[in-house]
Design an enzyme around this catalytic site. Structure first.
Site, PDB file in Angstrom:
ATOM      1  N   ASN A 179       6.734   4.442 -14.191  1.00  0.00           N
ATOM      2  CA  ASN A 179       5.809   5.011 -15.185  1.00  0.00           C
ATOM      3  C   ASN A 179       6.630   5.732 -16.256  1.00  0.00           C
ATOM      4  OD1 ASN A 179       3.947   6.555 -16.588  1.00  0.00           O
ATOM      5  ND2 ASN A 179       2.846   7.263 -14.772  1.00  0.00           N
ATOM      6  N   CYS A 239       0.386  10.086 -21.122  1.00  0.00           N
ATOM      7  CA  CYS A 239       0.489   8.621 -21.039  1.00  0.00           C
ATOM      8  C   CYS A 239      -0.374   7.913 -22.074  1.00  0.00           C
ATOM      9  CB  CYS A 239       0.110   8.144 -19.645  1.00  0.00           C
ATOM     10  SG  CYS A 239       1.068   8.965 -18.375  1.00  0.00           S
ATOM     11  N   HIS A 249      -1.690   0.786 -19.037  1.00  0.00           N
ATOM     12  CA  HIS A 249      -0.631   1.769 -18.795  1.00  0.00           C
ATOM     13  C   HIS A 249      -0.017   1.466 -17.431  1.00  0.00           C
ATOM     14  CE1 HIS A 249       1.622   5.316 -18.144  1.00  0.00           C
ATOM     15  NE2 HIS A 249       0.758   5.874 -17.323  1.00  0.00           N
TER      16      HIS A 249
HETATM   17  O1  UT7 Z   1       0.463   8.195 -15.547  1.00  0.00           O
HETATM   18  C1  UT7 Z   1      -0.497   9.177 -15.357  1.00  0.00           C
HETATM   19  C2  UT7 Z   1      -1.497   8.788 -14.382  1.00  0.00           C
HETATM   20  N1  UT7 Z   1      -0.909   8.815 -13.065  1.00  0.00           N
HETATM   21  C3  UT7 Z   1      -1.397   8.060 -12.152  1.00  0.00           C
HETATM   22  O2  UT7 Z   1      -2.283   7.299 -12.417  1.00  0.00           O
HETATM   23  C4  UT7 Z   1      -0.843   8.202 -10.747  1.00  0.00           C
HETATM   24  C5  UT7 Z   1      -1.972   8.117  -9.790  1.00  0.00           C
HETATM   25  N2  UT7 Z   1      -1.607   8.283  -8.402  1.00  0.00           N
HETATM   26  C6  UT7 Z   1      -0.879   7.418  -7.662  1.00  0.00           C
HETATM   27  O3  UT7 Z   1      -0.293   6.492  -8.178  1.00  0.00           O
HETATM   28  C7  UT7 Z   1      -0.897   7.592  -6.170  1.00  0.00           C
HETATM   29  O4  UT7 Z   1      -1.832   8.584  -5.828  1.00  0.00           O
HETATM   30  C8  UT7 Z   1       0.484   7.966  -5.533  1.00  0.00           C
HETATM   31  C9  UT7 Z   1       1.398   6.774  -5.574  1.00  0.00           C
HETATM   32  C10 UT7 Z   1       1.084   9.117  -6.290  1.00  0.00           C
HETATM   33  C11 UT7 Z   1       0.295   8.343  -4.067  1.00  0.00           C
HETATM   34  O5  UT7 Z   1      -0.352   7.293  -3.353  1.00  0.00           O
HETATM   35  P1  UT7 Z   1      -1.621   7.620  -2.426  1.00  0.00           P
HETATM   36  O6  UT7 Z   1      -1.989   6.348  -1.794  1.00  0.00           O
HETATM   37  O7  UT7 Z   1      -2.638   8.298  -3.286  1.00  0.00           O
HETATM   38  O8  UT7 Z   1      -1.007   8.581  -1.335  1.00  0.00           O
HETATM   39  P2  UT7 Z   1      -1.424  10.066  -0.945  1.00  0.00           P
HETATM   40  O9  UT7 Z   1      -1.079  11.028  -2.032  1.00  0.00           O
HETATM   41  O10 UT7 Z   1      -2.831  10.060  -0.454  1.00  0.00           O
HETATM   42  O11 UT7 Z   1      -0.448  10.331   0.270  1.00  0.00           O
HETATM   43  C12 UT7 Z   1      -0.536   9.565   1.485  1.00  0.00           C
HETATM   44  C13 UT7 Z   1       0.587   9.983   2.408  1.00  0.00           C
HETATM   45  C14 UT7 Z   1       0.714  11.507   2.559  1.00  0.00           C
HETATM   46  O12 UT7 Z   1       1.086  11.766   3.913  1.00  0.00           O
HETATM   47  P3  UT7 Z   1      -0.008  12.262   4.989  1.00  0.00           P
HETATM   48  O13 UT7 Z   1      -0.564  13.535   4.417  1.00  0.00           O
HETATM   49  O14 UT7 Z   1      -1.009  11.159   5.050  1.00  0.00           O
HETATM   50  O15 UT7 Z   1       0.791  12.424   6.221  1.00  0.00           O
HETATM   51  C15 UT7 Z   1       1.866  11.863   1.667  1.00  0.00           C
HETATM   52  O16 UT7 Z   1       2.553  13.023   2.086  1.00  0.00           O
HETATM   53  O17 UT7 Z   1       1.849   9.539   1.864  1.00  0.00           O
HETATM   54  C16 UT7 Z   1       2.761  10.649   1.842  1.00  0.00           C
HETATM   55  N3  UT7 Z   1       3.685  10.458   0.720  1.00  0.00           N
HETATM   56  C17 UT7 Z   1       4.825   9.759   0.834  1.00  0.00           C
HETATM   57  N4  UT7 Z   1       5.401   9.116   1.877  1.00  0.00           N
HETATM   58  C18 UT7 Z   1       6.555   8.477   1.641  1.00  0.00           C
HETATM   59  C19 UT7 Z   1       3.563  10.895  -0.556  1.00  0.00           C
HETATM   60  N5  UT7 Z   1       4.602  10.491  -1.283  1.00  0.00           N
HETATM   61  C20 UT7 Z   1       5.409   9.780  -0.454  1.00  0.00           C
HETATM   62  C21 UT7 Z   1       6.634   9.118  -0.625  1.00  0.00           C
HETATM   63  N6  UT7 Z   1       7.171   8.484   0.446  1.00  0.00           N
HETATM   64  N7  UT7 Z   1       7.284   9.070  -1.804  1.00  0.00           N
END
Ligand code: UT7
Length: 331
Positions: A284, A113, A254
């Site tokens: 993204n 990125c 970004h």
């Molecule tokens: O471009 C390069 C740099 N990239 C980034 O900067 C991306 C950085 N990361 C993010 O944007 C976020 O971490 C995400 C959007 C990918 C995820 O958000 P989060 O608030 O960090 O969620 P998490 O990974 O902590 O997951 C929370 C919950 C989990 O369920 P449990 O374990 O709490 O039951 C996941 O399984 O959300 C669940 N989950 C989803 N639920 C519905 C993960 N993906 C999804 C989904 N739909 N698509």
């Protein structure tokens, strides 16, 4: 003589992929995606439309807006993690051929990125050392080719697209690429990774069965590191140049996640009007995200000749960077 941002262009594929479409593919919801990422839509290239096609279309627009003849371009850099070919030829060479440009230095860089800001820094170095005069830099991605559409943690985030810029020369410091900082820390190499298909895990039926050729991300860890690193990096470049947020016309981060952009924007005291936001439209698009966002702001009439932009990026590697850039495109 300083390097200067002379023109912008972008290309967005025609097929959209909405949150509602993704609800039918994986266990997710429009509400979850909007709340956690701010993304509402992204665009997906056609099956026979490759990264070089997206890049060439963005480049055509940037070249036409620059008023340069193609013969005046003396270097082409393409930032991408989704090259048409894994090893060679580079996507920059393929784009050069599609544009009808030959006999110039053309190469790809892999900085995920952060690729566009890295390319900007390379262009600045070549121009200000007197080696080149007009550099075409491109950020182009067909991320849909490396996304696992059965993995809800990644497939909701990414889209395809391309942006391009012409970096030329100026004698005025207030029209230049004022300062650029780029950096990396390989200790976090497994935060964003495509484990298969390279030399370590060459392409094989096993690699494909285990989906190792697709992008993997430690989302939450990446999120936290992104907010901290970006805030520090932006603070540093502003301080180094004796500037503060009021001096910046547009903050162009970004476009990975609205929550990251919002957190960094608030910490740095940018107003809503200063922050360029396109993540809801395009998702993204990795190396294409910053030039696509600049193009969006230009085409909507907000970004004007002479505006000072602060670019800010973070991605796989891990890599990051920030840049203070005057927009020097004349209509
Ligand atoms: O471009 C390069 C740099 N990239 C980034 O900067 C991306 C950085 N990361 C993010 O944007 C976020 O971490 C995400 C959007 C990918 C995820 O958000 P989060 O608030 O960090 O969620 P998490 O990974 O902590 O997951 C929370 C919950 C989990 O369920 P449990 O374990 O709490 O039951 C996941 O399984 O959300 C669940 N989950 C989803 N639920 C519905 C993960 N993906 C999804 C989904 N739909 N698509």
């Amino acid at each position: 003589m300083y390097a200067s941002f002379k023109a912008i262009g972008a290309y967005v594929p025609s097929k959209s992929l909405t949150n509602r479409d993704l609800e039918k593919m994986v266990d997710t919801s429009d509400e979850w995606i909007r709340q956690r990422t701010g993304i509402e839509n992204r665009y997906i290239a056609a099956e026979d439309e490759y990264t070089s096609d997206l890049g060439a279309k963005a480049a055509e627009l940037a070249i036409s807006r620059s008023g340069l003849a193609k013969e005046e371009i003396d270097m082409i850099i393409c930032a991408t993690i989704t090259p048409d070919y894994l090893c060679m030829p580079s996507t920059a060479c393929v784009i050069a051929d599609k544009l009808g440009i030959s006999n110039v230095m053309a190469f790809d860089i892999s900085a995920a990125c952060s690729g566009f800001v890295y390319a900007l820094n390379i262009a600045k170095a070549f121009i200000e050392s007197g080696l080149k005069k007009n550099v075409l830099i491109i950020g182009a991605e067909k991320l849909s080719a490396i996304i696992d559409y059965s993995d809800r943690t990644t497939c909701i985030l990414f889209g395809d697209g391309a942006g391009a810029a012409i970096i030329g020369t100026t004698e005025e410091r207030e029209a230049s690429l004022l300062d650029i900082h780029t950096s990396a820390d390989g200790a976090f190499q497994d935060f964003l990774i495509t484990p298969g298909g390279g030399v370590k895990n060459p392409c094989s039926p096993d690699v494909i069965d285990r989906h190792l050729h697709y992008l993997k991300m430690k989302g939450n860890e990446t999120f936290k590191l992104a907010v901290n690193t970006l805030t520090k990096d932006v603070t540093r470049i502003l301080e180094k140049n004796s500037l503060s947020s009021e001096h910046i016309d547009f903050f162009v981060p970004h476009q990975a996640n609205f929550r990251i952009i919002d957190a960094v924007g608030r910490k740095l005291k940018f107003t809503k009007e200063q922050v360029v936001l396109t993540v809801h439209k395009y998702g993204n698009t990795s190396a294409a995200s910053i030039p696509m966002a600049i193009n969006d702001w230009y085409e909507s009439g907000k970004l004007k000749h002479g505006d000072l932009m602060l670019l800010d990026t973070f991605g796989g590697g891990l890599t990051w960077g920030s840049a203070l850039v005057y927009f020097n495109q004349r209509d």
